[in-house]
Design an enzyme around this catalytic site. Sequence first.
Site, mmCIF file in Angstrom:
data_model
loop_
_atom_site.group_PDB
_atom_site.id
_atom_site.type_symbol
_atom_site.label_atom_id
_atom_site.label_comp_id
_atom_site.label_asym_id
_atom_site.label_seq_id
_atom_site.Cartn_x
_atom_site.Cartn_y
_atom_site.Cartn_z
ATOM 1 N N GLU A 95 82.309 -49.465 -13.724
ATOM 2 C CA GLU A 95 83.837 -49.076 -14.332
ATOM 3 C C GLU A 95 84.359 -49.630 -15.665
ATOM 4 O OE1 GLU A 95 85.799 -48.035 -10.237
ATOM 5 O OE2 GLU A 95 86.100 -50.153 -10.777
ATOM 6 N N CYS A 108 88.462 -52.560 -21.263
ATOM 7 C CA CYS A 108 87.869 -54.088 -20.324
ATOM 8 C C CYS A 108 86.334 -53.283 -20.104
ATOM 9 C CB CYS A 108 88.697 -54.032 -19.168
ATOM 10 S SG CYS A 108 88.081 -55.280 -18.005
ATOM 11 N N CYS A 115 77.510 -57.827 -9.614
ATOM 12 C CA CYS A 115 77.466 -59.273 -10.024
ATOM 13 C C CYS A 115 76.825 -60.094 -9.072
ATOM 14 C CB CYS A 115 78.935 -59.805 -9.931
ATOM 15 S SG CYS A 115 79.161 -61.174 -10.914
ATOM 16 N N CYS A 119 82.157 -64.842 -6.383
ATOM 17 C CA CYS A 119 83.409 -65.666 -6.366
ATOM 18 C C CYS A 119 84.253 -64.969 -5.305
ATOM 19 C CB CYS A 119 84.223 -65.245 -7.584
ATOM 20 S SG CYS A 119 83.193 -66.016 -9.002
ATOM 21 N N CYS A 122 87.022 -61.865 -5.811
ATOM 22 C CA CYS A 122 86.884 -60.702 -6.887
ATOM 23 C C CYS A 122 86.086 -59.614 -5.980
ATOM 24 C CB CYS A 122 85.756 -61.286 -8.017
ATOM 25 S SG CYS A 122 85.551 -60.040 -9.267
ATOM 26 N N GLU A 170 78.860 -60.945 -15.106
ATOM 27 C CA GLU A 170 78.951 -62.027 -15.563
ATOM 28 C C GLU A 170 78.187 -61.861 -16.836
ATOM 29 O OE1 GLU A 170 80.480 -65.054 -15.809
ATOM 30 O OE2 GLU A 170 79.255 -65.221 -17.386
ATOM 31 N N SER A 201 84.547 -62.976 -21.244
ATOM 32 C CA SER A 201 85.059 -63.867 -20.078
ATOM 33 C C SER A 201 83.691 -64.392 -19.299
ATOM 34 C CB SER A 201 86.013 -63.006 -19.343
ATOM 35 O OG SER A 201 86.492 -63.706 -18.185
ATOM 36 N N SER A 223 87.079 -68.291 -16.678
ATOM 37 C CA SER A 223 87.802 -68.273 -15.214
ATOM 38 C C SER A 223 87.764 -69.556 -14.718
ATOM 39 C CB SER A 223 86.997 -67.208 -14.507
ATOM 40 O OG SER A 223 87.237 -66.096 -15.259
ATOM 41 N N LEU A 224 88.977 -70.221 -14.932
ATOM 42 C CA LEU A 224 89.164 -71.695 -14.167
ATOM 43 C C LEU A 224 89.661 -71.523 -12.845
ATOM 44 C CD1 LEU A 224 88.801 -74.467 -14.729
ATOM 45 C CD2 LEU A 224 91.353 -74.554 -15.608
ATOM 46 N N HIS A 225 90.791 -71.169 -12.448
ATOM 47 C CA HIS A 225 91.421 -70.827 -10.941
ATOM 48 C C HIS A 225 91.716 -71.921 -10.261
ATOM 49 C CE1 HIS A 225 90.380 -66.699 -12.690
ATOM 50 N NE2 HIS A 225 89.369 -66.764 -12.147
ATOM 51 N N ASN A 300 95.003 -59.728 -7.484
ATOM 52 C CA ASN A 300 95.214 -58.186 -7.124
ATOM 53 C C ASN A 300 94.258 -58.057 -5.859
ATOM 54 O OD1 ASN A 300 96.533 -57.070 -9.503
ATOM 55 N ND2 ASN A 300 94.765 -57.927 -10.665
ATOM 56 N N CYS A 343 92.378 -56.398 -12.808
ATOM 57 C CA CYS A 343 91.423 -57.440 -12.341
ATOM 58 C C CYS A 343 90.898 -57.558 -11.148
ATOM 59 C CB CYS A 343 92.047 -58.605 -12.972
ATOM 60 S SG CYS A 343 92.476 -58.841 -14.962
HETATM 61 N N1 SAH Z 1 82.381 -62.980 -14.516
HETATM 62 C C1 SAH Z 1 83.341 -62.926 -15.647
HETATM 63 C C2 SAH Z 1 84.005 -61.866 -15.851
HETATM 64 C C3 SAH Z 1 84.576 -60.593 -14.834
HETATM 65 S S1 SAH Z 1 86.142 -61.150 -14.297
HETATM 66 C C4 SAH Z 1 84.582 -63.871 -15.228
HETATM 67 O O1 SAH Z 1 84.484 -64.518 -14.326
HETATM 68 O O2 SAH Z 1 85.099 -64.256 -16.179
HETATM 69 C C5 SAH Z 1 87.504 -61.028 -15.225
HETATM 70 C C6 SAH Z 1 88.581 -61.718 -14.912
HETATM 71 O O3 SAH Z 1 89.256 -61.071 -13.842
HETATM 72 C C7 SAH Z 1 88.317 -63.134 -14.454
HETATM 73 O O4 SAH Z 1 89.248 -64.134 -15.147
HETATM 74 C C8 SAH Z 1 88.426 -63.005 -12.928
HETATM 75 O O5 SAH Z 1 88.442 -64.255 -12.532
HETATM 76 C C9 SAH Z 1 89.692 -62.223 -12.824
HETATM 77 N N2 SAH Z 1 89.726 -61.622 -11.438
HETATM 78 C C10 SAH Z 1 88.568 -61.472 -10.453
HETATM 79 N N3 SAH Z 1 88.931 -60.977 -9.447
HETATM 80 C C11 SAH Z 1 90.609 -60.899 -9.501
HETATM 81 C C12 SAH Z 1 91.338 -60.324 -8.724
HETATM 82 N N4 SAH Z 1 91.352 -60.066 -7.218
HETATM 83 N N5 SAH Z 1 92.670 -60.436 -8.996
HETATM 84 C C13 SAH Z 1 92.798 -60.900 -10.337
HETATM 85 N N6 SAH Z 1 91.891 -61.389 -10.974
HETATM 86 C C14 SAH Z 1 90.756 -61.339 -10.646
#
Ligand code: SAH
Length: 366
Positions: A95, A108, A115, A119, A122, A170, A201, A223-225, A300, A343
């Site tokens: 996508e 994007c 992947c 995570c 995701c 990734e 990212s 992507s810290l979170h 999301n 995202c």
């Molecule tokens: N693997 C890479 C790039 C893909 S994710 C990475 O981890 O950065 C791109 C962004 O979307 C990241 O910051 C990821 O954490 C965020 N993301 C993934 N799932 C999400 C969700 N369900 N809601 C909001 N953001 C999300």
Amino acid sequence: MNSETKINLLDFDLQGMREYFAALGEKPFRATQVMKWIYHFGITDFDEMSNLSKVLRERLKVEAEVRLPEIASDHLSQDHSRKWLFRLEDGNCIETVFIPVDGRGTLCVSSQVGCSLNCSFCSTAQQGFNRNLTTGEIIGQVLAASIAIGISENRGERAITNVVLMGMGEPLLNVDNVVPAMRLMMEDNAFGLSKRRVTLSTSGLVPAMDQLSETIDVSLAVSLHATNDELRDELVPINKKYPIAELMEACRRYAVGAPHGKITMEYVMIDGVNDSEAEARELAKLLKDVPSKVNLIPFNPFPGSDYRSSSDRTVRRFQEILIDAGHITVTRRTRGDDIDAACGQLAGRVQDRTRRTQKLKLERSA
Ligand code: SAH
């Protein structure tokens, strides 16, 4: 020669293209001529490349082609973001999302089919993993999207002003193909975007972050979170290998030569999981010496996930705490959620090679 054995010119960056034409006994400027036809005008048929000799055109037709991913579906959201499902030659689908906001058009793009990281928040993770995308498949998303948006009507004024590698996959696990694709995004004879407008990212693969900064000059988002290892181990399991302290060190190193001298920290806001005021203060402390700006992304939702998005109030409060502590902090508005283009909602159609999809099905039916 059938299509599968033909060379895909989208796999070459400028240097690769020059080497290819040199091997044909052609002058180096042929490389830039062909690149301009492809990326400036969206022309993929050699017969239309009128400044090439007839002999060269015939030769190219025999051994090369411009092979774009095929559009399997094309959805337009109410907020004008647009999502394509692209079918690749092996049947896998990926996508790509276009998000036009305030005069900017951000595309994007995906870097892998599925992947291999897992995570927990995701949706791509739930699809499992098949393979890395080729350079041609990565830049092909940008080209196919440009053509679909109308490359030829927008000559000079491009609809796609920014590219983010935030789709499926990734990117730092596919550096060999991602780097030439990013070179094409920034190459004047191709898309000509500035390094400030091309962002990779990553979930935080420390050695690859160092390798990237030595190889190419692009913007980086991490992507810290989470602000502590216990929680980050759960949300972003690669943290067990590269914990937060090491990741922050790597971010400081990257920021030194980075566009804007900063990197972007992405923080998904998940209700009751990582969104307390105490965590906002922790985050401010953690980033005190890391040149960065913070992007808050309300979670999301997607089918099969138990997480919920933080409330608007919680997100606002979290943002205020960071801003008061002196951190540039923006909240990314959710875009395209009516077409599952936000995202973490990107799911493609992955022929999973891991056992993950099978395991998830079993868990859900238990
Ligand atoms: N693997 C890479 C790039 C893909 S994710 C990475 O981890 O950065 C791109 C962004 O979307 C990241 O910051 C990821 O954490 C965020 N993301 C993934 N799932 C999400 C969700 N369900 N809601 C909001 N953001 C999300």
